[in-house]
Design a protein around this motif. Structure first.
Motif, PDB file in Angstrom:
ATOM      1  N   PRO A 265       0.808  -1.231   0.043  1.00 48.32           N
ATOM      2  CA  PRO A 265       0.090   0.024  -0.091  1.00 48.32           C
ATOM      3  C   PRO A 265       0.885   1.292  -0.039  1.00 48.32           C
ATOM      4  CG  PRO A 265       0.156  -0.942   2.229  1.00 48.32           C
ATOM      5  CD  PRO A 265       1.066  -1.765   1.304  1.00 48.32           C
ATOM      6  N   HIS A 266       0.452   2.095  -0.795  1.00 44.09           N
ATOM      7  CA  HIS A 266       1.272   3.563  -0.865  1.00 44.09           C
ATOM      8  C   HIS A 266       0.060   4.545  -0.438  1.00 44.09           C
ATOM      9  CE1 HIS A 266       4.507   1.836  -3.414  1.00 44.09           C
ATOM     10  NE2 HIS A 266       3.386   1.108  -3.800  1.00 44.09           N
ATOM     11  N   ILE A 267       0.406   5.079   0.570  1.00 37.43           N
ATOM     12  CA  ILE A 267      -0.562   5.964   1.166  1.00 37.43           C
ATOM     13  C   ILE A 267      -0.340   7.635   0.927  1.00 37.43           C
ATOM     14  CG2 ILE A 267      -1.581   6.608   3.526  1.00 37.43           C
ATOM     15  CD1 ILE A 267      -0.904   3.737   4.516  1.00 37.43           C
ATOM     16  N   TYR A 268      -1.192   8.304   0.619  1.00 37.02           N
ATOM     17  CA  TYR A 268      -1.041   9.711   0.322  1.00 37.02           C
ATOM     18  C   TYR A 268      -2.077  10.433   1.062  1.00 37.02           C
ATOM     19  CZ  TYR A 268       1.834   7.937  -3.585  1.00 37.02           C
ATOM     20  OH  TYR A 268       2.773   7.264  -4.381  1.00 37.02           O
ATOM     21  N   ALA A 269      -1.669  11.522   1.765  1.00 40.05           N
ATOM     22  CA  ALA A 269      -2.638  12.411   2.553  1.00 40.05           C
ATOM     23  C   ALA A 269      -2.094  13.657   2.777  1.00 40.05           C
ATOM     24  CB  ALA A 269      -2.527  11.700   4.198  1.00 40.05           C
ATOM     25  N   ALA A 270      -2.739  14.747   3.178  1.00 40.59           N
ATOM     26  CA  ALA A 270      -2.290  16.215   3.168  1.00 40.59           C
ATOM     27  C   ALA A 270      -1.600  16.363   4.431  1.00 40.59           C
ATOM     28  CB  ALA A 270      -3.448  17.076   3.200  1.00 40.59           C
ATOM     29  N   ASP A 271      -1.629  15.713   5.598  1.00 39.92           N
ATOM     30  CA  ASP A 271      -0.994  15.930   6.709  1.00 39.92           C
ATOM     31  C   ASP A 271      -0.619  14.817   7.436  1.00 39.92           C
ATOM     32  OD1 ASP A 271      -3.319  15.178   8.139  1.00 39.92           O
ATOM     33  OD2 ASP A 271      -4.068  17.263   8.421  1.00 39.92           O
ATOM     34  N   ASP A 272       0.116  14.986   8.826  1.00 38.91           N
ATOM     35  CA  ASP A 272       0.518  13.843   9.447  1.00 38.91           C
ATOM     36  C   ASP A 272      -0.405  13.230  10.183  1.00 38.91           C
ATOM     37  OD1 ASP A 272       2.876  14.946   8.795  1.00 38.91           O
ATOM     38  OD2 ASP A 272       3.446  15.516  10.875  1.00 38.91           O
ATOM     39  N   HIS A 273      -1.621  13.841  10.483  1.00 40.49           N
ATOM     40  CA  HIS A 273      -2.594  12.973  11.363  1.00 40.49           C
ATOM     41  C   HIS A 273      -3.409  12.244  10.251  1.00 40.49           C
ATOM     42  CE1 HIS A 273      -6.904  12.454  12.269  1.00 40.49           C
ATOM     43  NE2 HIS A 273      -6.552  12.486  13.420  1.00 40.49           N
ATOM     44  N   ASP A 274      -3.822  12.513   8.884  1.00 40.68           N
ATOM     45  CA  ASP A 274      -4.364  11.954   8.131  1.00 40.68           C
ATOM     46  C   ASP A 274      -3.448  10.613   7.610  1.00 40.68           C
ATOM     47  OD1 ASP A 274      -6.479  13.616   8.707  1.00 40.68           O
ATOM     48  OD2 ASP A 274      -6.694  14.511   6.534  1.00 40.68           O
ATOM     49  N   LEU A 275      -2.378  10.927   7.515  1.00 41.56           N
ATOM     50  CA  LEU A 275      -1.350   9.920   6.698  1.00 41.56           C
ATOM     51  C   LEU A 275      -1.408   8.704   7.851  1.00 41.56           C
ATOM     52  CD1 LEU A 275       0.966   9.176   4.737  1.00 41.56           C
ATOM     53  CD2 LEU A 275       2.504  10.138   6.387  1.00 41.56           C
ATOM     54  N   PHE A 276      -1.029   8.957   9.109  1.00 43.55           N
ATOM     55  CA  PHE A 276      -1.178   7.924  10.117  1.00 43.55           C
ATOM     56  C   PHE A 276      -2.506   7.355  10.311  1.00 43.55           C
ATOM     57  CE2 PHE A 276       3.092  10.150  11.039  1.00 43.55           C
ATOM     58  CZ  PHE A 276       3.918   9.049  10.737  1.00 43.55           C
ATOM     59  N   PHE A 277      -3.437   8.208  10.363  1.00 42.76           N
ATOM     60  CA  PHE A 277      -5.045   7.534  10.270  1.00 42.76           C
ATOM     61  C   PHE A 277      -4.967   6.227   9.338  1.00 42.76           C
ATOM     62  CE2 PHE A 277      -9.221   6.952   9.104  1.00 42.76           C
ATOM     63  CZ  PHE A 277      -9.980   7.131  10.155  1.00 42.76           C
ATOM     64  N   ALA A 278      -4.485   6.811   7.959  1.00 38.91           N
ATOM     65  CA  ALA A 278      -4.629   5.818   6.876  1.00 38.91           C
ATOM     66  C   ALA A 278      -3.758   4.593   7.022  1.00 38.91           C
ATOM     67  CB  ALA A 278      -4.309   6.661   5.568  1.00 38.91           C
ATOM     68  N   GLN A 279      -2.621   4.737   7.778  1.00 35.54           N
ATOM     69  CA  GLN A 279      -1.679   3.667   8.041  1.00 35.54           C
ATOM     70  C   GLN A 279      -2.373   2.672   8.960  1.00 35.54           C
ATOM     71  OE1 GLN A 279       2.075   4.212  10.056  1.00 35.54           O
ATOM     72  NE2 GLN A 279       3.260   2.499   8.659  1.00 35.54           N
ATOM     73  N   GLY A 280      -3.006   3.251  10.095  1.00 33.39           N
ATOM     74  CA  GLY A 280      -3.455   2.465  10.901  1.00 33.39           C
ATOM     75  C   GLY A 280      -4.810   1.651  10.300  1.00 33.39           C
ATOM     76  N   PHE A 281      -5.569   2.399   9.459  1.00 34.36           N
ATOM     77  CA  PHE A 281      -6.746   1.661   8.682  1.00 34.36           C
ATOM     78  C   PHE A 281      -6.251   0.498   7.945  1.00 34.36           C
ATOM     79  CE2 PHE A 281      -9.446   1.345   5.049  1.00 34.36           C
ATOM     80  CZ  PHE A 281     -10.925   1.018   5.846  1.00 34.36           C
ATOM     81  N   THR A 282      -4.943   0.848   7.042  1.00 29.23           N
ATOM     82  CA  THR A 282      -4.418  -0.175   6.196  1.00 29.23           C
ATOM     83  C   THR A 282      -3.714  -1.218   6.824  1.00 29.23           C
ATOM     84  OG1 THR A 282      -3.595   1.598   4.878  1.00 29.23           O
ATOM     85  CG2 THR A 282      -2.625  -0.332   4.310  1.00 29.23           C
ATOM     86  N   HIS A 283      -3.269  -1.101   7.966  1.00 31.26           N
ATOM     87  CA  HIS A 283      -2.415  -1.967   8.732  1.00 31.26           C
ATOM     88  C   HIS A 283      -3.750  -3.089   9.312  1.00 31.26           C
ATOM     89  CE1 HIS A 283       1.728  -0.581  10.173  1.00 31.26           C
ATOM     90  NE2 HIS A 283       1.549  -0.899   8.934  1.00 31.26           N
ATOM     91  N   ALA A 284      -4.709  -2.601   9.710  1.00 36.94           N
ATOM     92  CA  ALA A 284      -5.895  -3.478  10.291  1.00 36.94           C
ATOM     93  C   ALA A 284      -6.495  -4.161   9.104  1.00 36.94           C
ATOM     94  CB  ALA A 284      -6.711  -2.428  11.131  1.00 36.94           C
TER      95      ALA A 284
END
Length: 816
Positions: A67-86
């Protein structure tokens, strides 16, 4: 025409109905199983509205499942990483949390009780809580965002099949869940308490002088990471003193544990590469499991643009590169645990002695909930040093507590995130300042052609002793006086020969002012890596690939150099022994899967070592020393590492008088090897190839469950290498060997600056769902020494994309 009676017709119809009904039942079960396993697999593309997001976040999965995650800020980036790991690894994450907190029995029933007791008596939950308490505000924000992403998945998406089968829902993710698994990993990499118990057992059995003879120090010329160092004198001087100190205070009387562990990494200056850019290679060695320990992940957004291998359940990238630098890790084996012999009041188990006075131990009554059975109550005692872990050990023994750097609070994730953002060597090294995980050999390569090495982490400064064996806990003499200052930990930058290589070998020798440890791995792998690197002046990533997957064993070459002349031609021993000796004499030491001599060598080494040790200490003690280790966590350093070294030294003539001549044991040991091979694999040597005898088994934890566990089918493949080859595949000292206990848990190759050309390998797949095409799709290429690209640029990612998930904030227009 003969008519049938009605009863015959009824019987006939019933018999015909049975296979039809059975087929229908099988089909029904198959359909149900397919639905059970397939429904939780996330579709390639999807969309989810998440109130917690500030803006849209994209998750593009490429054809390799990365998975390659693209987000505008740190919060959204790590939110998406948590979702992806899950999405891919939620059950693995929850199981790891339960291991670290001692809560397996809640879902596994009585099978989980012993590990829950072990975790709690060892203080893993306490260590995890300590990490949480020391988290700074910025790191806490990352953890909160990541946890929110995990919890968004739990609240909105189908749960993995394991939760359905075990009939429970995962609790919300939080900082303690993250720290729990990190604590288990840290404990496995700390690797010292077992060796202290081993030395204590040898001491109880044999006395200090002979115990010291059975604990070999490093030979002259042992390679260190820092240059120009000599190793061994200081350890030799301290060892006998430590044994005498311990025995002066009575027997310890404990069992021993252990498996192997290791890793490789290296960096090469641009002056020695074909591209003119620095290059980096890393392959941490850990147990084979399904799903894999590591998860490849690319993060781009806010202050981060980084890719590499991550640990599901923990934000950030542990091993990898950003736009300016790359890094890799191997265990440095620092001594970060000390065992203390405590004096408890024989009439009151709550009181222990401190400097001649009684002090009350911390007492905790804990309940282990057990699914389907009665709860189990335990009492956990702790002294000023730490948990009294001996309460979980069987048999008669002293009261033993232990101290561990992980009990002292730290903020390891802060360091990982700083490395992810580093722009050059100074900022990278500063990012290591908060490293609190057991010290790693960290290699670095930057776009400015800097290559470097550092060993960060908390390493105790001891008032007395060196942590080699248990010490008195009732006095202050052996307490810790803080830790080695960060700025005085080992560092090595831009060496003249253009490369730095580590393989769990000694970091610094006797001139280094602080005591780091007495327990590095044997030097065979690092010597071979340095030999291979020195052969090249214009390296390519393919050269690094060939080195990472090489199977030449310098230990095998050393053993045969001593054993073949001592064994002679065996003219009177029969044709089978002569044939085996001839095959071994013509062999180059490569532990390739198709090698027959590799099998002969390993069996010969095992049987000779066991016979030599038994001759020295007696059969009963030898059986205990070579017993199979406890499989809890990642226990390290059983006696076999020491046993092999002792047997080799004795064979080479370096032995104390009391051991006796071991050369006469050689031919019987080889004969025993041939007997076992004929019994187990047939008379034809063509069936004795190393890959047939030596295997690696990948098994999901659910496969242990009778019946339905068959849905999580294990995979077993031939394994090249052994514990002393660069391509490590370690095995216990038994023949035939058990399945490999330690393998290259991932592989990474980086040409610094040519980010889209980086290569990776994974023994398994990205997904934890057995029905996913990415559950085990990488095993074959990992086994064959092939790699997949770790893409970095948006254009290359888009071209390789096979699906996109869009996470969008509520009430805002989004595109994707």
């Amino acid at each position: 025409m003969t008519s049938r009676k009605q009863s015959d017709s009824h019987l006939s119809g019933g018999l015909l109905a049975l296979p039809v009904a059975a087929a229908a039942a099988v089909l029904s079960v198959a359909v149900a199983a397919r639905r059970l396993m397939g429904r939780p697999v996330p579709p390639p593309s999807g969309r989810l509205i998440c109130e917690e997001l500030h803006g849209p976040a994209e998750i593009i999965r490429d054809e390799w499942g990365v998975p390659h995650i693209y987000a505008a800020d740190d919060h959204d980036l790590f939110f998406a990483q948590g979702f992806t790991h899950a999405q891919d690894r939620l059950f693995q994450m929850d199981l790891n949390r339960r291991v670290g907190l001692g809560r397996l029995a809640e879902i596994m029933g009585p099978l989980g009780v012993s590990l829950d007791k072990f975790a709690r008596y060892l203080g893993w939950p306490r260590a995890a809580q300590s990490q949480v308490a020391d988290t700074d505000e910025a790191t806490a924000a990352v953890i909160a965002a990541y946890s929110a992403g995990v919890n968004a998945f739990i609240a909105t998406q189908p749960l993995p099949a394991e939760f359905k089968v075990l009939a429970y829902r995962p609790e919300p993710w939080d900082s303690l869940a993250m720290s729990a698994w990190a604590t288990v990993l840290a404990w496995g990499l700390s690797c010292n308490w077992e060796t202290e118990l081993l030395r204590a057992w040898l001491l109880d059995e044999l006395g200090p002088e002979r115990a010291a003879d059975l604990t070999p120090v490093y030979a002259a010329g042992y390679p260190t990471t820092l240059p120009g160092e000599q190793v061994g004198r200081r350890l030799a001087e301290n060892l006998l003193g430590a044994f005498r100190e311990t025995i002066a205070h009575g027997p310890v009387g404990t069992p021993i544990f252990g498996q192997g562990l290791g890793s490789n990494n290296w960096v090469v200056s641009g002056e020695r590469t074909a591209s003119g850019r620095p290059q980096l290679a890393n392959d941490p060695h850990l147990p084979p499991v399904f799903p894999s320990i590591w998860y490849a992940n690319h993060l781009c957004g806010g202050d981060y643009h980084v890719t590499g291998f991550t640990l599901p359940g923990i934000p950030g990238v542990a091993i990898g590169h950003n736009e300016r630098c790359a890094w890799g890790l191997t265990n440095a084996f620092p001594d970060v645990q000390d065992i203390y012999i405590e004096r408890f009041d024989p009439h009151n188990a709550r009181r222990y002695e401190v400097n001649g006075q009684w002090r009350t131990a911390d007492m905790a009554e804990e309940i282990i909930p057990v699914r389907g059975a009665r709860d189990v109550g335990i009492t956990i005692r702790a002294t000023r040093h730490g948990p009294v872990f001996s309460d979980v050990l069987p048999g008669d023994h002293a009261d033993l507590s232990y101290d561990w750097t992980q009990f002292h609070g730290s903020n390891h994730l802060r360091s990982v995130l700083a490395l992810n953002r580093a722009t050059d060597w100074p900022s990278f090294r500063e990012g290591l300042r908060h490293w609190s995980f057991p010290s790693q050999n960290v290699v670095y390569a930057g776009v400015d052609d800097t290559i470097a090495y550092a060993m960060p982490g908390l390493v105790p400064r001891r008032r007395a002793g060196n942590g080699l064996s248990p010490v008195p806990g009732w006095i202050d003499d052996f307490a810790w006086d803080g830790f080695i200052p960060f700025d005085e930990l080992p560092v090595y930058v831009n060496p003249a020969d253009g490369f730095i290589a580590t393989a769990n070998n000694c970091v610094a020798g006797d001139t280094y002012p602080y005591w780091l440890t007495g327990e590095w791995m044997p030097a065979y792998r690092v010597r071979r890596i340095r030999q291979r690197l020195a052969e090249h002046s214009a390296m390519t990533l393919d050269d690094h690939r060939q080195i990472q997957t090489e199977t030449v064993s310098l230990m095998a070459q050393r053993f045969l150099a001593a054993a073949l002349p001592a064994a002679g031609t065996a003219e009177t021993a029969g044709p089978h022994l002569r044939d085996a000796l001839a095959r071994l004499a013509a062999w180059n030491g490569s532990m390739a899967v198709n090698s027959i001599p590799a099998t002969l060598y390993f069996g010969w080494l095992v049987h000779f070592t066991r016979a030599a040790v038994a001759q020295a200490v007696g059969e009963r003690r030898a059986e205990k020393l070579f017993a199979k280790g406890d499989a809890v966590g990642f226990p390290y350093m059983p006696f076999y590492e020491i046993g092999y070294e002792l047997a080799l030294r004795w064979l080479e003539g370096d032995r104390p008088d009391w051991v006796g001549n071991v050369q006469a044991l050689l031919l019987p040991a080889l004969g025993r090897t041939l007997d076992v091979l004929r019994d187990e694999f047939g008379d034809d040597p063509a069936g004795w190839a190393w890959g047939r005898v030596h295997r690696v088994a990948f098994e999901h934890e659910m496969a242990r469950i009778p019946g339905i566990g068959r849905l999580w089918k294990p995979v077993t493949v031939p394994a090249a290498g052994d514990g002393y080859t660069i391509n490590q595949s370690d095995v216990s000292p038994h023949f035939p060997p058990d399945p490999s206990t330690i393998i290259a848990s991932c592989r990474l190759l980086v040409d610094v600056g040519a980010w889209d050309e980086c290569l990776a390998a994974l023994p398994g797949g990205q997904s934890g769902h057995p029905a996913s095409p990415h559950y085990q799709d990488r095993i074959e290429e990992w086994q064959a020494g092939r790699y997949f690209p770790l893409l970095f640029s948006r254009d290359r990612v888009t071209a390789a994309g096979r699906g996109t998930w869009l996470l969008a904030p509520k009430g805002k227009a989004t595109t994707g």
